[in-house]
Design a protein around this motif. Structure first.
Motif, mmCIF file in Angstrom:
data_model
loop_
_atom_site.group_PDB
_atom_site.id
_atom_site.type_symbol
_atom_site.label_atom_id
_atom_site.label_comp_id
_atom_site.label_asym_id
_atom_site.label_seq_id
_atom_site.Cartn_x
_atom_site.Cartn_y
_atom_site.Cartn_z
ATOM 1 N N VAL A 175 -32.224 10.526 51.933
ATOM 2 C CA VAL A 175 -32.486 11.298 50.711
ATOM 3 C C VAL A 175 -32.195 10.459 49.477
ATOM 4 C CG1 VAL A 175 -31.764 13.315 49.359
ATOM 5 C CG2 VAL A 175 -32.067 13.517 51.835
ATOM 6 N N GLN A 176 -31.087 9.715 49.492
ATOM 7 C CA GLN A 176 -30.752 8.865 48.344
ATOM 8 C C GLN A 176 -31.798 7.771 48.149
ATOM 9 O OE1 GLN A 176 -26.817 7.687 49.638
ATOM 10 N NE2 GLN A 176 -25.815 9.102 48.209
ATOM 11 N N LEU A 177 -32.270 7.177 49.249
ATOM 12 C CA LEU A 177 -33.303 6.151 49.157
ATOM 13 C C LEU A 177 -34.592 6.734 48.597
ATOM 14 C CD1 LEU A 177 -34.366 3.309 49.703
ATOM 15 C CD2 LEU A 177 -34.852 4.014 52.065
ATOM 16 N N SER A 178 -34.949 7.936 49.051
ATOM 17 C CA SER A 178 -36.155 8.595 48.536
ATOM 18 C C SER A 178 -36.032 8.866 47.053
ATOM 19 C CB SER A 178 -36.399 9.912 49.288
ATOM 20 O OG SER A 178 -36.611 9.685 50.666
ATOM 21 N N ALA A 179 -34.851 9.296 46.617
ATOM 22 C CA ALA A 179 -34.645 9.599 45.203
ATOM 23 C C ALA A 179 -34.750 8.344 44.351
ATOM 24 C CB ALA A 179 -33.285 10.261 45.005
ATOM 25 N N VAL A 180 -34.136 7.244 44.805
ATOM 26 C CA VAL A 180 -34.212 5.982 44.066
ATOM 27 C C VAL A 180 -35.663 5.498 44.001
ATOM 28 C CG1 VAL A 180 -33.563 3.542 44.087
ATOM 29 C CG2 VAL A 180 -31.845 5.283 44.587
ATOM 30 N N THR A 181 -36.392 5.659 45.097
ATOM 31 C CA THR A 181 -37.799 5.255 45.144
ATOM 32 C C THR A 181 -38.630 6.048 44.143
ATOM 33 O OG1 THR A 181 -37.645 4.634 47.471
ATOM 34 C CG2 THR A 181 -39.840 5.102 46.598
ATOM 35 N N ILE A 182 -38.414 7.361 44.096
ATOM 36 C CA ILE A 182 -39.177 8.219 43.188
ATOM 37 C C ILE A 182 -38.889 7.876 41.739
ATOM 38 C CG2 ILE A 182 -39.369 10.601 42.358
ATOM 39 C CD1 ILE A 182 -39.036 11.457 45.325
ATOM 40 N N VAL A 183 -37.614 7.711 41.394
ATOM 41 C CA VAL A 183 -37.250 7.359 40.019
ATOM 42 C C VAL A 183 -37.830 5.996 39.644
ATOM 43 C CG1 VAL A 183 -35.325 6.817 38.474
ATOM 44 C CG2 VAL A 183 -35.142 8.760 40.038
ATOM 45 N N SER A 184 -37.725 5.040 40.541
ATOM 46 C CA SER A 184 -38.218 3.686 40.262
ATOM 47 C C SER A 184 -39.744 3.666 40.127
ATOM 48 C CB SER A 184 -37.778 2.728 41.367
ATOM 49 O OG SER A 184 -36.361 2.704 41.479
ATOM 50 N N SER A 185 -40.413 4.454 40.959
ATOM 51 C CA SER A 185 -41.866 4.541 40.865
ATOM 52 C C SER A 185 -42.297 5.140 39.533
ATOM 53 C CB SER A 185 -42.410 5.369 42.033
ATOM 54 O OG SER A 185 -43.824 5.328 42.053
ATOM 55 N N LEU A 186 -41.555 6.126 39.073
ATOM 56 C CA LEU A 186 -41.829 6.690 37.744
ATOM 57 C C LEU A 186 -41.627 5.640 36.656
ATOM 58 C CD1 LEU A 186 -40.333 10.316 37.589
ATOM 59 C CD2 LEU A 186 -42.707 9.621 37.226
ATOM 60 N N PHE A 187 -40.588 4.844 36.792
ATOM 61 C CA PHE A 187 -40.363 3.750 35.832
ATOM 62 C C PHE A 187 -41.574 2.820 35.800
ATOM 63 C CE2 PHE A 187 -35.404 3.700 35.983
ATOM 64 C CZ PHE A 187 -35.400 4.882 35.267
ATOM 65 N N SER A 188 -42.099 2.523 36.995
ATOM 66 C CA SER A 188 -43.258 1.638 37.079
ATOM 67 C C SER A 188 -44.457 2.238 36.342
ATOM 68 C CB SER A 188 -43.618 1.397 38.552
ATOM 69 O OG SER A 188 -44.827 0.676 38.675
ATOM 70 N N ASP A 189 -44.709 3.521 36.574
ATOM 71 C CA ASP A 189 -45.834 4.182 35.885
ATOM 72 C C ASP A 189 -45.632 4.215 34.376
ATOM 73 O OD1 ASP A 189 -47.347 4.701 38.141
ATOM 74 O OD2 ASP A 189 -46.379 6.618 38.531
ATOM 75 N N MET A 190 -44.409 4.477 33.957
ATOM 76 C CA MET A 190 -44.117 4.532 32.523
ATOM 77 C C MET A 190 -44.348 3.182 31.847
ATOM 78 S SD MET A 190 -40.668 6.856 32.845
ATOM 79 C CE MET A 190 -40.092 6.547 31.186
ATOM 80 N N ALA A 191 -44.151 2.107 32.601
ATOM 81 C CA ALA A 191 -44.338 0.766 32.038
ATOM 82 C C ALA A 191 -45.799 0.347 32.040
ATOM 83 C CB ALA A 191 -43.501 -0.247 32.813
ATOM 84 N N ARG A 192 -46.535 0.673 33.123
ATOM 85 C CA ARG A 192 -47.894 0.140 33.246
ATOM 86 C C ARG A 192 -48.960 1.020 32.604
ATOM 87 N NH1 ARG A 192 -49.108 0.881 39.771
ATOM 88 N NH2 ARG A 192 -49.033 3.157 39.825
ATOM 89 N N LEU A 193 -48.734 2.336 32.524
ATOM 90 C CA LEU A 193 -49.771 3.211 31.978
ATOM 91 C C LEU A 193 -50.137 2.886 30.525
ATOM 92 C CD1 LEU A 193 -49.106 6.750 33.509
ATOM 93 C CD2 LEU A 193 -51.224 5.431 33.597
ATOM 94 N N PRO A 194 -49.162 2.671 29.636
ATOM 95 C CA PRO A 194 -49.543 2.295 28.264
ATOM 96 C C PRO A 194 -50.332 0.993 28.202
ATOM 97 C CG PRO A 194 -47.248 2.996 28.332
ATOM 98 C CD PRO A 194 -47.703 2.853 29.759
ATOM 99 N N VAL A 195 -50.022 0.055 29.107
ATOM 100 C CA VAL A 195 -50.759 -1.213 29.141
ATOM 101 C C VAL A 195 -52.174 -0.983 29.655
ATOM 102 C CG1 VAL A 195 -50.769 -3.574 30.018
ATOM 103 C CG2 VAL A 195 -48.592 -2.449 29.532
ATOM 104 N N TYR A 196 -52.314 -0.130 30.671
ATOM 105 C CA TYR A 196 -53.630 0.165 31.230
ATOM 106 C C TYR A 196 -54.543 0.851 30.222
ATOM 107 C CZ TYR A 196 -52.003 -0.923 35.978
ATOM 108 O OH TYR A 196 -51.522 -1.558 37.108
#
Length: 260
Positions: A175-196
């Motif tokens: 569960v902790q790994l899933s949570a870290v993955t979800i938060v990190s994936s959101l970070f990735s989207d937040m960084a790349r979407l404005p560039v895209y």
């Protein structure tokens, strides 16, 4: 719009909805499904952006459920580096649009399209490797794994596929790994979407294409939301393998299409 264009928009929406629902049977990342499907009827730039928006929505919903389970230390060591890497990768990826086309076998092919197709194939092969239990031999430090996965994600790569290969933290529950993955994936989207967004404004297109993008995005988003609410994820290994073969053929088809 003409009747044919209206029908095409409807087919795009219904098809994207149906493809999105396969995620709950195959266990494959929804972003991978969209990257394989969307470029067949959308300009590549718009396909990438639309898939990324739906991916962000998907993980935003998951984040609202599981956010408190993420360990702050892992988010700092891994998630922040994912954000930085994703921003760097997205900027380099978008800049490839300005490169001169390569001439291969007498045909011109854009560097941007070649890199996208290569990253897509790597994502598909990473899923194959994950299924076979074939992982990178050495465990990378969290900060290195985060930066590498972020750069890959910034190049429109599938975060979930490559994450299983490179990020293997110690001492975390599932569960902790899933949570870290979800938060990190959101970070990735937040960084790349404005560039895209730069990809969208660089490309001129007909209004019908915008409707296609909206229909495809809404179809996939509805599949995500309705699946979370009404479907139970039951992974079927046979169905998953068939999907991976279809995805690989589709990715190779996208590569060949650029030559003709």
């Amino acid at each position: 719009m003409a009747v044919q264009e209206v029908l095409l928009v409807i087919v795009a929406g219904v098809g994207s909805f149906a493809a999105g629902l396969t995620v709950y049977r195959s266990g494959l990342p929804g972003y991978l499904v969209m990257l394989v499907l969307f470029p067949w009827f959308l300009p590549l730039e718009l396909a990438i952006f639309t898939a990324s928006v739906v991916h962000f929505l998907d993980y935003l919903v998951k984040f609202s459920v599981i956010r408190y389970r993420a360990r702050p230390r892992e988010v700092l060591l891994f998630g922040i580096l994912v954000l930085v890497g994703s921003w760097l990768g997205a900027n380099v990826f978008v800049d490839l649009k300005n490169y001169t086309d390569l001439v291969l076998f007498g045909s011109e092919m854009g560097v941007f399209k070649m890199v996208f197709t290569g990253i897509l194939i790597v994502s598909i092969m990473a899923e194959w490797a994950n299924d076979q239990g074939v992982l990178v031999r050495y465990r990378l430090p969290d900060v290195v794994a985060g930066l590498a996965i972020g750069v890959f994600s910034g190049f429109s790569g599938v975060f979930e596929s490559i994450k299983k290969q490179l990020y293997r933290p110690e001492g975390l529950t599932f569960v902790q790994l899933s949570a870290v993955t979800i938060v990190s994936s959101l970070f990735s989207d937040m960084a790349r979407l404005p560039v895209y967004l730069g990809l969208i404004f660089q490309t001129e297109r007909e209004m019908t294409v915008n409707y296609l993008s909206l229909a495809a995005g809404m179809g996939s988003a509805l599949a995500v939301l309705s699946g979370i609410r009404y479907l139970r994820e039951v992974r079927d290994e046979g169905f998953r393998r068939v999907n991976l073969w279809i995805f690989l053929v589709s990715a190779l088809g996208l590569l060949l299409r650029n030559f003709f």
